[in-house]
Every structure is written in C-alpha cells, then in structure tokens.
Scaffold this active site. Structure first.
Site, PDB file in Angstrom:
ATOM      1  N   ASP A 160       0.819  -1.223   0.000  1.00 25.40           N
ATOM      2  CA  ASP A 160       0.000   0.000   0.000  1.00 25.40           C
ATOM      3  C   ASP A 160       0.843   1.259   0.000  1.00 25.40           C
ATOM      4  O   ASP A 160       0.373   2.318   0.386  1.00 25.40           O
ATOM      5  CB  ASP A 160      -0.940   0.007   1.216  1.00 25.40           C
ATOM      6  N   GLU A 161       2.091   1.151  -0.456  1.00 25.40           N
ATOM      7  CA  GLU A 161       3.027   2.256  -0.277  1.00 25.40           C
ATOM      8  C   GLU A 161       3.912   2.441  -1.504  1.00 25.40           C
ATOM      9  O   GLU A 161       4.405   1.462  -2.056  1.00 25.40           O
ATOM     10  CB  GLU A 161       3.970   1.827   0.854  1.00 25.40           C
TER      11      GLU A 161
END
Ligand code: TTP
Ligand code: MG
Length: 373
Positions: A109-110
């Site tokens: 998610d990054e």
C-alpha cells in the site's frame, strides 16, 4: 509558512490508510465508523490492521489478537484475505503509474513517486487521490517534499487523510523534537545507542559533532545518521524496484522442538513459495531462513547461489541446510523462508546462458548474510 516553490517538490510518498481494513469496509459498509480489526484466529494470531476507531483503544498492528480483544471487546474481528488485498494493491499501483511515470512500489500500500518535471505536483497528487478513491474506495495519506526522506515522514505525520507538503528546513523544524526512530533507517537499536549518548531528538542528532558520531558509529553510519536527521537524502526514486524478495513464514500454534516437524514445516513453506515464484516467473539467487525462538530471539541466515532459481527442490535443500547449520537450541516459535534478489525468469535464463555455472561452485559462496527477512 513561506510558499514552497513547486519545482522543489520532487518526491511524493503515498500510503493507504488502514489498508486491509479499508478494503474490508468497502465490502462491509455497515461496519464503517466501528472499531474493526483484521487478524488471524489462532492462539498466537497478531493484528495485521486496525481501523482508526480501534486504534483509539490502543489496538495496533502486530499486537496479539487476544490482547486486542481485551482492549476493545466490541471490535469486529475479520480474517485476512490476502488475495483480495494483493488484487486491490495491483489496481491502486496501476492508477498511480497511469499518473506518474516513475514509481517505486515499496509495499502493498506504499510507493514513492517521482514528481520532477510536473508543473503542479500538488494538483497532480490531488487528482491521483481522487482517482484512487473512485476506483478502489481507498483513502491515502500523502507526503510531498524535496526528497524521499521528507516525503515519507510527511506522509505519516497526519494520517489518516494527510496531505503534508514540506521543504527540508520545514521538515527539520517540524520534527526537531521527535525521537530519531521517526526516520526510516534509524532502527530501535540505533535509537537506543543514540539515546544513551543523550541524543534523544532529531535536532540533537542533527547538531551532534560529526566526529563524535564517527567515533561511536563508524565512518559510514555516523555521518549518515547526521544527514538523515537533517532530512538530507540523495536516494533516487527507483524506476523499477518492484518486488525484490518473496517469503513465507509461520508462527506455530505451539513452539516446535522436534527437528522433523521443523524440517517438514520449512519444506512445505519452501514448496509454496516456489509455487508462487514460478507462477510469477521470478527467480532469485539468495535463499534465506528466519527462525524465532520461544524467547523471541530472531535470527536470519542466508546463502547466495551462483544461479537464480525458483526450483522447489533447490530452495528446500538450501533452506534445510541453513536450518541444520543453525540448529536451534530452544523451541521454535516462528519459521520462515525467503528467496531474494529476484529477477524475471527470462533474465535468469539469459544469466545462465552468459555464465554457465562451474560444476563445483560452492553454494555458500557469499557466506551467510543477514537478510531483512
Ligand atoms: P501500514 O501502511 O503500515 O498500515 P495501515 O495501512 O494498516 O495503516 P496506516 O498506513 O493508516 O497507518 O501497512 C499496510 C498493510 O500491511 C496493513 O494494512 C496490514 C499490513 N501489515 C501487517 O500485516 N503487519 C504489520 O505489522 C503492519 C505494520 C502492516
Ligand atoms: Mg498504510
């Protein structure tokens, strides 16, 4: 605060808010606003994500699920669904790539985004957030700055829904009183050593005499700590640093001492891991294991092979040999296996064609590396 020149905003860091939970809320909208926790269900399960409502009760990633139930009995507990999380992550990163040419994905998610050349980085990021939200339901926090370090720390500063834009001097001023561990790359051990020297804030590390840091931390780490504390970072946003390693690990429901059981568990995980590597056409040269003992001592051991591989028999054999060499002296709580230095299977074949392996190459050529397993 003086306006920051748009051209000084070179890097953004994007991180989805409560990633797993947000995905669960998209399909269980009736749970919105409630404390929600995603965790396994075994006796030793840990929390992977907690909604911000649950975090208010002290429930956070990596605490035991049993403790989370005590802290917040009214929370809704959901089992993780990794396949869906991976699928949503792929969609989210696809949208990011459709907005920004150079993207370095650093987790599910990054990602870091190279904003150099964009006329209006802030507006571009706002548009990206709207697109991500529309397509996936996810909200993200964003940090924008002159380098990766500022961007990363800024994206964490006002979660959830943060949008923090800072130049380097502003970052130094804003986080002057924060502990050094706030900075990626300054881990708990280094933070402890800094604290023992009386250096308990980023401002203190930034102002420490370089010579003293060199004496205590060596000629590389010493000056590096000072640079990081000043938010100086020369690291480029990597063009294609995608997945560099893949691993499987398991915390056992009870500690295992039996060598046979340990070997079986490791072999099973190695087989599973190779199944996934083969499915994604990825090969790697470095094979590692991770062992956590019942007293939480955690060790990693790795060996680099002459050729990249995803062959289950090879990976299993190396992993089992590493386990036998380490020979755990206490019951084992967790066991893991990793293949690192991943490249595409096609490049791996080109590598093999260019430099055929000498018949007697020793598997342990690079010795034992400590891997971030
Ligand atoms: P994070 O981005 O660290 O956490 P988050 O997205 O849940 O929350 P936020 O960014 O708003 O603080 O991690 C992304 C996902 O990775 C997270 O949803 C679940 C997973 N994860 C774990 O499985 N174990 C962990 O210890 C952590 C920190 C994350
Ligand atoms: Mg996140």
């Amino acid at each position: 605060m003086p306006a920051i020149e748009e051209s000084a905003l070179r890097v953004a860091h994007l991180d989805a808010d409560a990633f797993y939970v947000s995905i669960e809320l998209s399909r269980h909208p009736e749970l919105r606003g409630k404390p929600v926790v995603v965790s396994g269900s075994g006796p030793r399960a840990v929390v992977t994500t907690a909604s911000y409502e649950a975090r208010r009760y002290g429930v956070g990633s990596a605490i035991p699920a049993a403790q989370a139930r005590r802290l917040c009995p009214q929370a809704v507990f959901l089992p993780p669904d990794f396949a869906t999380y991976r699928e949503v992550s792929g969609r989210m990163m696809g949208i990011v790539r459709s907005h920004v040419a150079r993207v370095e994905v650093v987790g599910l998610d990054e990602a870091y985004l190279d904003l150099a050349g964009l006329l209006s980085p802030r507006a571009a990021m706002r548009r990206l957030l709207i697109d991500i939200r529309r397509a996936t339901g996810l909200t993200c926090s964003v940090g924008i700055g002159p380098n990766k370090l500022v961007a990363k720390v800024a994206s964490d500063a006002e979660k959830p829904g943060g949008f923090v834009v800072l130049d380097r001097e502003q970052a130094c001023a804003r986080f002057a009183g924060s502990p050094p561990g706030l900075i990626p790359g300054i881990g708990p051990k280094t933070a402890e050593r800094l604290s023992a020297l009386g250096l308990r804030t980023l401002a203190a590390v930034a102002a420490a005499p370089e010579q003293m840091l060199i004496e205590r931390f060596g000629p590389r780490l010493g000056p590096d700590l000072r640079r990081r504390a000043r938010f100086e970072s020369g690291a480029e946003v990597g063009a294609a640093r995608k997945v560099v390693s893949e691993s499987r690990e398991r915390t056992f429901d009870r500690d295992l001492s039996d060598e046979r059981e340990l070997r079986d568990a490791l072999a099973r995980m190695a087989g599973e891991l190779c199944g996934s590597l083969n499915a994604h056409q990825r090969h790697g040269r470095t094979i590692g294991i991770k062992v956590r003992l019942d007293d939480f001592t955690t060790v990693t051991r790795a060996r680099t092979l002459p050729e990249p591989t995803a062959d289950a028999a090879t990976v299993t054999e190396v992993a089992l040999r590493l386990l036998a060499d380490y020979a755990p002296q206490r019951p084992v709580r967790l066991l893991g296996v990793r293949v690192a230095g991943l490249i595409s299977a096609e490049r791996s074949r080109q590598h093999a064609a260019r430099c055929p392996a000498p018949a007697a190459t020793q598997a342990g050529g690079a010795g034992q590396l400590a891997l971030p397993v």
